[in-house]
Design an enzyme around this catalytic site. Structure first.
Site: not given
Ligand code: NAD
Length: 365
Positions: A195, A255, A251
């Site tokens: 980012k 997923d 993380d």
């Protein structure tokens, strides 16, 4: 070659799926003339029941003495198991956190691959899923927001909480090197996700990744902002090879990537340190709801064993053999209950292990 593997069957379906992975590994070893020496280690609930703690110092020493660790899964039903009446640092999951820390496993690799035969389970539109995808998320595991200083304070009667996201250049460099090395074993492309339009830690991340990239001219590098990456994963997942990213972004993105494959019982993972050592385990949990019924899907664990051969032992040909055996079993129409579809033959955990073992072809070197 002699391979010393520490095995952690763990809890729930763990012992069932690890048994099948060992069967496949033994077949590969006999085909290619390797010797495997296993040492079983107790961890999680299985260790609490015997030793009163989720991981003993002896178990850590045995894991450290091995070349790699193959794990099933740990933990029980969090609502009913007595293990969850214990304080948090004595519960099964504390064993996993401890072994990751003790072994300095800072790089987490989670492949997300869409098998043609399982495309119907992919929740994406058919026009996207038919292109297939084969990516790997390389997530930094021991730094960043989850390990930074945090606190909740009350100032002038107002509650305030903060978490800090810190990386130093060494932490970024070592995971970036892993990312480029792994890309060299795949399709030679790294997408570094950050980012950098907002965060200083991301700007340092990007600068260090660019420096590391100079040593890998054969690997294509692109940078992508995390919000765009989250969107691209569902819009055009085929564009990715290795996604390299920090702890929290990894993380969430890993997923998301695993969800788009549609089959949790198929997803392998690896956690590596800066040597060749790694801990290999399926991405799913211990599935206590189906433990002991011989219906668990062992493929994620079998594919984790293939990753172990590839990344800890450099045995690419042997790893290819296992991955091809998985493709062949699916092509031949065999399915465990979790991936069952019309017209296929439903098999149990043990039978799936046998079918995979048979398909690690007999003709070899
Ligand atoms: P889970 O992944 O164990 O199960 C979720 C669902 O997927 C269940 O319906 C289960 O039956 C199914 N499933 C999972 N693996 C499968 C397989 N190989 N074949 C067929 N079906 C499968 O997640 P959960 O229920 O949230 O957690 C159960 C326990 O596992 C908890 O104690 C949790 O803490 C632990 N856990 C451990 C790890 C690990 O060891 N790394 C990871 C995640 C969860």
């Amino acid at each position: 070659m002699e391979l010393h593997i520490a095995c952690i069957p763990g809890d729930g379906i763990g012992p069932e799926i690890v048994r099948e992975a060992k069967k496949v590994l033994d077949k590969v070893a006999s085909k290619y003339g390797h010797t495997i020496v296993y040492q079983d280690i107790l961890m999680g609930g299985a260790s609490i029941d015997v030793h009163g703690v989720p991981l003993t110092d002896e178990a850590i020493a045995a894991a450290k003495a091995a070349d790699a660790v193959l794990m099933g899964s740990i933990g029980g039903d969090t609502n009913t198991s007595p293990w969850y009446q214990l304080p948090p640092d004595k519960r099964p999951e504390a064993g996993l956190l401890k072994i990751r820390k003790e072994l300095n496993l800072f790089a987490n690799l989670r492949p997300a691959y869409l098998y043609e035969e399982l495309a119907a389970a992919c929740p994406l539109k058919e026009e996207i899923s038919k292109a297939g995808f084969d990516m790997l998320i390389m997530r930094e595991l021991t730094g960043g927001l989850y390990f930074g200083e945090r606190n909740t304070v009350t100032q002038n009667g107002v509650r305030k909480a903060y978490d800090t996201l810190t990386y130093n250049e060494n932490e970024i460099r070592r995971i970036a090197i892993k990312g480029f090395e792994v890309a060299r074993k795949r399709k030679h492309k790294v997408t570094s996700v950050d980012k950098a339009n907002v965060l200083d830690s991301s700007r340092l991340w990007r600068a260090v990744v660019n420096e590391v990239a100079k040593d890998y001219p054969d690997v294509e590098l692109e940078h992508m902002l995390v919000d765009n990456c989250a969107m691209q994963l569902v819009k055009d997942p085929a564009q990715f090879d290795v996604i390299l990213t920090e702890n929290m972004f990894g993380d969430i993105l890993s997923d998301e990537a695993s969800m788009v494959t549609g089959s949790i019982g198929m997803l392998s993972s690896a956690s590596l340190n800066d040597t060749r050592f790694g801990l290999y385990e399926p991405s799913h949990g211990s599935a206590p709801d189906i433990a002991g019924k011989d219906i668990a899907n062992p493929i994620a664990t079998v594919l984790s064993a293939a990753m172990m051969l590839r990344y800890s032992f450099d045995l690419d040909r042997e790893a290819d053999d296992i991955e091809n055996a998985v493709r062949r079993v699916l092509k031949d129409g065999f399915r465990t209950a979790d991936i069952m579809s019309d017209g296929c033959v439903k098999v149990g955990c043990q039978q799936m292990g046998d079918l995979l073992t048979e398909r690690v072809s007999a003709e070899g070197v």
